[in-house]
Design an enzyme around this catalytic site. Structure first.
Site, short mmCIF file in Angstrom:
data_model
loop_
_atom_site.label_atom_id
_atom_site.label_comp_id
_atom_site.label_asym_id
_atom_site.label_seq_id
_atom_site.Cartn_x
_atom_site.Cartn_y
_atom_site.Cartn_z
CG ASP A 72 -2.36 -1.09 0.96
OD1 ASP A 72 -2.75 -1.27 0.07
OD2 ASP A 72 -2.45 -1.09 1.97
N GLY A 73 2.06 0.88 0.75
CA GLY A 73 2.87 2.54 0.96
C GLY A 73 3.71 2.82 -0.67
CG HIS B 152 6.58 6.42 -4.35
ND1 HIS B 152 6.84 7.65 -3.96
CD2 HIS B 152 6.88 5.56 -5.47
CE1 HIS B 152 8.62 7.26 -4.82
NE2 HIS B 152 8.11 6.94 -5.81
CD GLU C 94 -3.37 8.92 7.11
OE1 GLU C 94 -1.87 8.56 6.60
OE2 GLU C 94 -4.24 7.46 7.32
CE1 TYR D 200 -1.78 7.25 13.62
CE2 TYR D 200 -1.09 9.21 12.36
CZ TYR D 200 -1.28 8.51 13.40
OH TYR D 200 -0.31 9.59 14.68
CG LEU E 137 -9.65 0.41 12.06
CD1 LEU E 137 -10.97 0.46 12.25
CD2 LEU E 137 -9.67 -1.00 10.80
CB SER E 138 -4.11 2.12 14.46
OG SER E 138 -4.10 3.59 13.22
#
EC number: 2.7.1.23
Length: 259
Positions: free
Chosen positions: A45-46, A50, A119, A161, A163-164
């Site tokens: 995903d990262g 990018h 986000e 992030y 959700l965490s």
């Protein structure tokens, strides 16, 4: 996607992604990104974020089809299939993703503008708790929030992030944003808000010298911010491609029933 299209490929720098790219190059004639109709992204995903940011920065956005050679791969497709890559992309279902636009003003008066697909986060820089004023459409809704930070998440980023940090999961197409505090101290019972995506949010850092704050738009960070504005950039449209039955929309919806 049409049955005949030109593909570009962007693997991440992991061994798995590079090896997979070499195998795909043996059966597919890839072209440079500037000439392509669709982009094949190999990684997690990262790396997908990018690549999407790279296209936004270049001013030319084409559909992106991800193959998961990372960890979670929420925005990716399964790496292996009995179908050839070109056929998978021709059958893929498009999903529109609209990024956030963040405008931040630093203590020196410099104004920076970044986009975020998942986000925008405001985070304390030191041990001192951040102190923020929160406005929506120019009206102050929370005069003082003592916290480690706060984030604005899109539906696509609501399972990351957000959700965490105990934020809500937002279905794709909900036309909503999650406004989620990170370790709020005062007011203790405020757990955030769900904001229509045609609203704009403004954040003012209170006591910025004593309580410095940084802002992060996905993978881009800016320190010593005094004010931040966030809105949905409806004029910018990204498109992700997914195998039928395994779209990001379905994954986000299903995530609400996981425990």
């Amino acid at each position: 996607m049409p049955p005949s299209h030109r593909l570009a490929i962007m693997p991440s720098d992991t061994d798995r992604a590079r090896e997979a790219a070499e195998i795909l190059r043996q059966s597919t004639d890839f072209v440079p990104l500037a000439e392509a109709d669709a982009l094949v992204v190999l990684g997690g995903d990262g790396h997908m974020l990018h690549c999407l940011h790279h296209m936004l920065d270049q001013g030319r956005v084409i559909p992106a089809y991800g193959l998961n050679y990372g960890t979670v791969g929420f925005m990716m497709n399964k790496p292996k299939s009995s179908r050839p890559l070109e056929e998978r992309i021709s059958r893929a279902k498009p999903l529109a993703v609209t990024p956030l636009e963040m405008v931040a003003t630093t203590g020196s008066g410099v104004e920076e503008r970044f986009c975020a697909i998942n986000e925008v986060s405001l985070l304390r820089e030191t041990r001192q708790t951040a102190k923020l004023e929160i406005s929506v459409n120019g009206k102050v809704r929370l005069p003082e929030l003592f916290c480690d930070g706060i984030l604005v998440a899109t539906p696509a980023g609501s399972t990351a992030y957000n959700l965490s940090a105990n934020g809500p999961i937002l279905p794709m197409g909900s036309n909503m944003l999650a406004l989620t505090p990170i370790s709020p101290f005062r007011p203790r019972r405020w757990r955030g808000a769900i904001i229509p995506d045609h609203y704009e949010m403004q954040f003012r850092v209170i006591e910025p010298v004593k309580r410095p704050v940084a802002v992060v738009a996905d993978q881009k960070e800016l320190r010593d911010v005094h004010a931040v504005q966030v809105r949905v950039a409806h004029e910018m449209k990204l498109q992700l491609l997914f195998d039928p039955g395994l779209t990001l929309e379905e994954r986000i919806f299903a995530e609400q029933f996981h425990f």
